[in-house]
Write an enzyme that holds these catalytic residues in place. Sequence first.
Site, PDB file in Angstrom:
ATOM      1  N   LEU A 203       0.855  -1.185   0.000  1.00 26.79           N
ATOM      2  CA  LEU A 203       0.000   0.000   0.000  1.00 26.79           C
ATOM      3  C   LEU A 203       0.892   1.236   0.000  1.00 26.79           C
ATOM      4  O   LEU A 203       1.834   1.328   0.788  1.00 26.79           O
ATOM      5  CB  LEU A 203      -0.919  -0.013   1.226  1.00 26.79           C
ATOM      6  CG  LEU A 203      -1.814  -1.260   1.337  1.00 26.79           C
ATOM      7  CD1 LEU A 203      -2.477  -1.337   2.700  1.00 26.79           C
ATOM      8  CD2 LEU A 203      -2.875  -1.259   0.248  1.00 26.79           C
ATOM      9  N   HIS A 235      10.023   1.533  10.885  1.00 27.31           N
ATOM     10  CA  HIS A 235       8.930   0.701  11.382  1.00 27.31           C
ATOM     11  C   HIS A 235       8.746   0.784  12.897  1.00 27.31           C
ATOM     12  O   HIS A 235       8.029  -0.015  13.471  1.00 27.31           O
ATOM     13  CB  HIS A 235       9.092  -0.762  10.949  1.00 27.31           C
ATOM     14  CG  HIS A 235       9.165  -0.924   9.465  1.00 27.31           C
ATOM     15  ND1 HIS A 235       8.153  -0.512   8.635  1.00 27.31           N
ATOM     16  CD2 HIS A 235      10.132  -1.430   8.672  1.00 27.31           C
ATOM     17  CE1 HIS A 235       8.505  -0.761   7.379  1.00 27.31           C
ATOM     18  NE2 HIS A 235       9.695  -1.307   7.374  1.00 27.31           N
ATOM     19  N   ARG A 291      -0.579  -8.447  23.717  1.00 25.36           N
ATOM     20  CA  ARG A 291       0.029  -7.905  24.943  1.00 25.36           C
ATOM     21  C   ARG A 291      -0.356  -6.443  25.091  1.00 25.36           C
ATOM     22  O   ARG A 291      -1.001  -5.873  24.220  1.00 25.36           O
ATOM     23  CB  ARG A 291       1.550  -8.004  24.816  1.00 25.36           C
ATOM     24  CG  ARG A 291       2.021  -7.295  23.550  1.00 25.36           C
ATOM     25  CD  ARG A 291       3.519  -7.086  23.497  1.00 25.36           C
ATOM     26  NE  ARG A 291       3.956  -6.735  22.154  1.00 25.36           N
ATOM     27  CZ  ARG A 291       3.938  -5.514  21.637  1.00 25.36           C
ATOM     28  NH1 ARG A 291       3.489  -4.494  22.350  1.00 25.36           N
ATOM     29  NH2 ARG A 291       4.335  -5.283  20.409  1.00 25.36           N
TER      30      ARG A 291
HETATM   31  P1  ADP Z   1       6.535  -6.174  11.906  1.00 29.74           P
HETATM   32  O1  ADP Z   1       5.934  -7.182  12.817  1.00 29.74           O
HETATM   33  O2  ADP Z   1       7.844  -6.608  11.325  1.00 29.74           O
HETATM   34  O3  ADP Z   1       6.573  -4.808  12.507  1.00 29.74           O
HETATM   35  P2  ADP Z   1       4.169  -5.527  10.290  1.00 29.74           P
HETATM   36  O4  ADP Z   1       3.428  -6.484   9.448  1.00 29.74           O
HETATM   37  O5  ADP Z   1       3.514  -5.057  11.542  1.00 29.74           O
HETATM   38  O6  ADP Z   1       5.609  -6.165  10.602  1.00 29.74           O
HETATM   39  O7  ADP Z   1       4.555  -4.293   9.424  1.00 29.74           O
HETATM   40  C1  ADP Z   1       5.386  -3.263   9.946  1.00 29.74           C
HETATM   41  C2  ADP Z   1       5.229  -2.000   9.136  1.00 29.74           C
HETATM   42  O8  ADP Z   1       5.569  -2.239   7.761  1.00 29.74           O
HETATM   43  C3  ADP Z   1       3.817  -1.458   9.111  1.00 29.74           C
HETATM   44  O9  ADP Z   1       3.521  -0.634  10.228  1.00 29.74           O
HETATM   45  C4  ADP Z   1       3.887  -0.659   7.807  1.00 29.74           C
HETATM   46  O10 ADP Z   1       4.616   0.539   8.071  1.00 29.74           O
HETATM   47  C5  ADP Z   1       4.716  -1.515   6.888  1.00 29.74           C
HETATM   48  N1  ADP Z   1       3.898  -2.459   6.086  1.00 29.74           N
HETATM   49  C6  ADP Z   1       3.544  -3.720   6.431  1.00 29.74           C
HETATM   50  N2  ADP Z   1       2.764  -4.297   5.481  1.00 29.74           N
HETATM   51  C7  ADP Z   1       2.608  -3.378   4.500  1.00 29.74           C
HETATM   52  C8  ADP Z   1       1.907  -3.345   3.238  1.00 29.74           C
HETATM   53  N3  ADP Z   1       1.224  -4.387   2.779  1.00 29.74           N
HETATM   54  N4  ADP Z   1       1.992  -2.214   2.502  1.00 29.74           N
HETATM   55  C9  ADP Z   1       2.707  -1.138   2.932  1.00 29.74           C
HETATM   56  N5  ADP Z   1       3.385  -1.106   4.103  1.00 29.74           N
HETATM   57  C10 ADP Z   1       3.346  -2.200   4.882  1.00 29.74           C
END
Ligand code: ADP
Length: 446
Positions: A203, A235, A291
């Site tokens: 996205l 992140h 959590r």
């Molecule tokens: P992690 O557990 O490694 O933090 P997440 O799945 O929560 O992984 O994703 C961390 C961050 O990566 C999100 O907050 C966002 O900023 C980015 N992100 C994750 N998935 C997408 C996606 N499909 N498109 C764009 N950005 C993404």
Amino acid sequence: MIEKVLIANRGEIALRVLRACRELGIATVAVHSTADANAMHVRLADESVCIGPPPAAKSYLNIPAIVSACEITGADAVHPGYGFLSENARFADILAEHDITFIGPSGDHIRTMGDKIEAKLTAKRLGIPVVPGSEGAVPSVAEARRLAAEMGYPVLIKASAGGGGRGMKLATNESGIETAFNTARSEAQAAFGDDAVYIEKYLGKPRHIEIQVLGDGQGHAIHLGERDCSLQRRHQKVWEEAPSPALNADQRMNIGSTVAKAIADMGYSGAGTVEFLYEDGEFFFIEMNTRLQVEHPVTEMITGIDLVQQQIRVASGLPLNIAQDDIKISGHAIECRINAEHPKTFTPSPGRVEAVHFPGGLGVRVDSAIYAGYTIPPYYDSLIGKLIVSGVSRTECLMRLRRALGEFVIEGVETTIPLFQTLIGEPNIIDGTYDIHWLESFLAED
Ligand code: ADP
């Protein structure tokens, strides 16, 4: 009811849990590494036990030492805080085998939600909207290429065991897919010992919006609205606010009730956060954290509910004593994560805190465990405090934040306070028009 809680954590969150216990009349046990003998959570707890040397692997992650500390002190429950053992299903199982209450969900729920592929399949089955992508693990580059062509580039290859943004690779076109797939896979294997990866549509300009939930494992679950955590660097969340400047009351109720229903159907017990990316009016599930989160205070400030006390109640086997209609969202709250880091280079800045003055006044909360003369050890996360401000409106909140940042004094170490003083003057921050990439671009321009 739980009588004595061992807090398996350190820093501000250990203090946060201690405060909740004390208000409930529950005794507390602090555990600490040798580097934390003089830490505030150790000073304030009813009892304390040293559980090992400075490296976290030998102390705060040392399960046998923590279980022994429970046995020595007679603690009947453990609160894991966030990080460390908070999402370790084996730890929850081991405590259960020792008849010690884990203040959190069951080991099985932690396990399911900790595996991102499993979590996404579960979310989808429960009616939660997910990011378009593969149904489960992607076994080969050829399959990744086929799926990417179907959904359209750019795509992300993500590690099932991922966390903290590791094992996540972007492919903007077909020629990039092989490298993205292979590097995500080897990074995942090296970091997590599990090379399962999946594919997701990337996205372009989403916001990060997460829903706070509470379940009692007895069929009841409620949501406490959302938090907007779009301001991130690498992140990692930097600034969180509630409500999100992007949502209206109807959108909040719609997504909130979808999530609360799913949580009730799962039989989930405890506090949890369901994280979404939000773009063009649509929500896309990315993960669930089983959590308490660092940013939970913003929700507390707008709902008046103590989330840690609720975690303890539910873990004691009590049903939820709040219904969805009791949750009234009022005003606005913003949290700034204050790290002992250089405000421009983000290099960690451990060392002795020479002087401290916390801001105060109406609507100002500081969750921190530092004090004048305290030495910040170099071994752990650089978060040293959270400034949380609340107000009747977002505008009042921003004015109050500016005022509180101006009063904040931490001498002896570098902190990220100057970063927030810059952010507060930025038009996109003032209007609330920012997405998850905004902060990185802003920092790159500087
Ligand atoms: P992690 O557990 O490694 O933090 P997440 O799945 O929560 O992984 O994703 C961390 C961050 O990566 C999100 O907050 C966002 O900023 C980015 N992100 C994750 N998935 C997408 C996606 N499909 N498109 C764009 N950005 C993404």
